[in-house]
Design a protein around this motif. Structure first.
Motif, PDB file in Angstrom:
ATOM      1  N   CYS A  85       0.850  -1.197   0.000  1.00  0.00           N
ATOM      2  CA  CYS A  85       0.000   0.000   0.000  1.00  0.00           C
ATOM      3  C   CYS A  85       0.881   1.240   0.000  1.00  0.00           C
ATOM      4  CB  CYS A  85      -0.893   0.000   1.236  1.00  0.00           C
ATOM      5  SG  CYS A  85      -1.807   1.543   1.379  1.00  0.00           S
ATOM      6  N   PRO A  89      -1.722   7.350   4.550  1.00  0.00           N
ATOM      7  CA  PRO A  89      -1.249   6.893   5.865  1.00  0.00           C
ATOM      8  C   PRO A  89      -0.051   5.936   5.776  1.00  0.00           C
ATOM      9  CG  PRO A  89      -3.634   6.904   5.798  1.00  0.00           C
ATOM     10  CD  PRO A  89      -3.176   7.214   4.397  1.00  0.00           C
ATOM     11  N   CYS A  90      -0.060   5.033   4.809  1.00  0.00           N
ATOM     12  CA  CYS A  90       1.090   4.131   4.673  1.00  0.00           C
ATOM     13  C   CYS A  90       2.319   4.898   4.199  1.00  0.00           C
ATOM     14  CB  CYS A  90       0.764   2.978   3.722  1.00  0.00           C
ATOM     15  SG  CYS A  90      -0.216   1.666   4.517  1.00  0.00           S
ATOM     16  N   CYS A 126      -5.029   2.158  -0.868  1.00  0.00           N
ATOM     17  CA  CYS A 126      -5.430   1.814   0.511  1.00  0.00           C
ATOM     18  C   CYS A 126      -6.131   0.457   0.587  1.00  0.00           C
ATOM     19  CB  CYS A 126      -6.345   2.890   1.077  1.00  0.00           C
ATOM     20  SG  CYS A 126      -6.865   2.523   2.760  1.00  0.00           S
ATOM     21  N   LEU A 127      -5.605  -0.388   1.460  1.00  0.00           N
ATOM     22  CA  LEU A 127      -6.151  -1.731   1.620  1.00  0.00           C
ATOM     23  C   LEU A 127      -6.953  -1.851   2.911  1.00  0.00           C
ATOM     24  CD1 LEU A 127      -3.004  -3.573   0.272  1.00  0.00           C
ATOM     25  CD2 LEU A 127      -5.268  -3.702  -0.753  1.00  0.00           C
ATOM     26  N   ALA A 129      -6.209  -1.062   6.020  1.00  0.00           N
ATOM     27  CA  ALA A 129      -5.528  -1.420   7.267  1.00  0.00           C
ATOM     28  C   ALA A 129      -4.624  -0.263   7.682  1.00  0.00           C
ATOM     29  CB  ALA A 129      -4.729  -2.705   7.083  1.00  0.00           C
ATOM     30  N   CYS A 130      -5.126   0.965   7.510  1.00  0.00           N
ATOM     31  CA  CYS A 130      -4.297   2.162   7.726  1.00  0.00           C
ATOM     32  C   CYS A 130      -3.741   2.227   9.148  1.00  0.00           C
ATOM     33  CB  CYS A 130      -5.105   3.421   7.448  1.00  0.00           C
ATOM     34  SG  CYS A 130      -6.229   3.268   6.063  1.00  0.00           S
TER      35      CYS A 130
HETATM   36  S1  FES Z   1      -3.333   3.789   3.575  1.00  0.00           S
HETATM   37 FE1  FES Z   1      -2.387   1.870   3.585  1.00  0.00          FE
HETATM   38  S2  FES Z   1      -3.908   0.557   4.304  1.00  0.00           S
HETATM   39 FE2  FES Z   1      -4.911   2.459   4.188  1.00  0.00          FE
END
Ligand code: FES
Length: 164
Positions: A85, A89-90, A126-127, A129-130
């Protein structure tokens, strides 16, 4: 000729019966998953055409869906697909460094597969799991709170597993 085994065909029919008469197109995504896992991990055009024939819809309707979602592979992939991801956030938690590390370690670019056919690197959106960022998806599993060390360990484990 592309064709499910009888067992897989029974499964496909069972999936299609979950949808009301005339709404079988709703089964498209689960059928694409079934086709992808059955026919070598990716969706070649004849495979998508076969799915279209099962659902009695136009092939273009299958192509539109299959090419939209990153979970479907449009070209051959390795035994292990590392979907890292790289959404906000990642990224803030170091996904760029994770991706760069995998590229350097495996000597591949994004979207490429290692020469031994073991690994494909696939950046993903985004998966969901942020809260455990940075993370990657490996088949049905999520690998979370990644560090360079964890990535190294994962790759070594997968290499060892592939030998067995
Ligand atoms: S930003 Fe990576 S899982 Fe949501």
């Amino acid at each position: 000729m592309i064709q499910f085994s009888q067992e897989k065909l029974d499964k496909a029919n069972e999936i299609m019966t979950r949808y009301p008469e005339g709404k079988q197109k709703g089964a498209l995504i689960p059928l694409l998953h079934l086709a992808q896992e059955t026919f070598g991990g990716w969706l070649d055009v004849p495979v998508m055409d076969y799915v279209a024939s099962l659902l009695q819809i136009n092939p273009i309707e299958v192509y539109e869906v299959a090419t939209f979602y990153t979970m479907f592979n449009m070209k051959p992939v390795g035994k292990y697909v590392l979907e890292v991801c790289h959404t906000g956030p990642c990224m803030l938690r170091g996904s760029d460094q994770i991706i760069d590390h995998i590229k350097n370690k495996l000597e591949i670019k994004e979207g490429e597969t290692t020469a031994d056919g073991l690994f494909t690197l696939k950046p993903a959106e985004c998966l969901g799991a942020c809260g455990y960022a940075p993370m990657l998806q490996l088949g049905k599993f999520y690998k979370e709170n990644l560090t360079i060390e964890k990535v190294d360990q994962l790759i070594e484990e997968l290499k060892a597993a592939a030998k067995n």
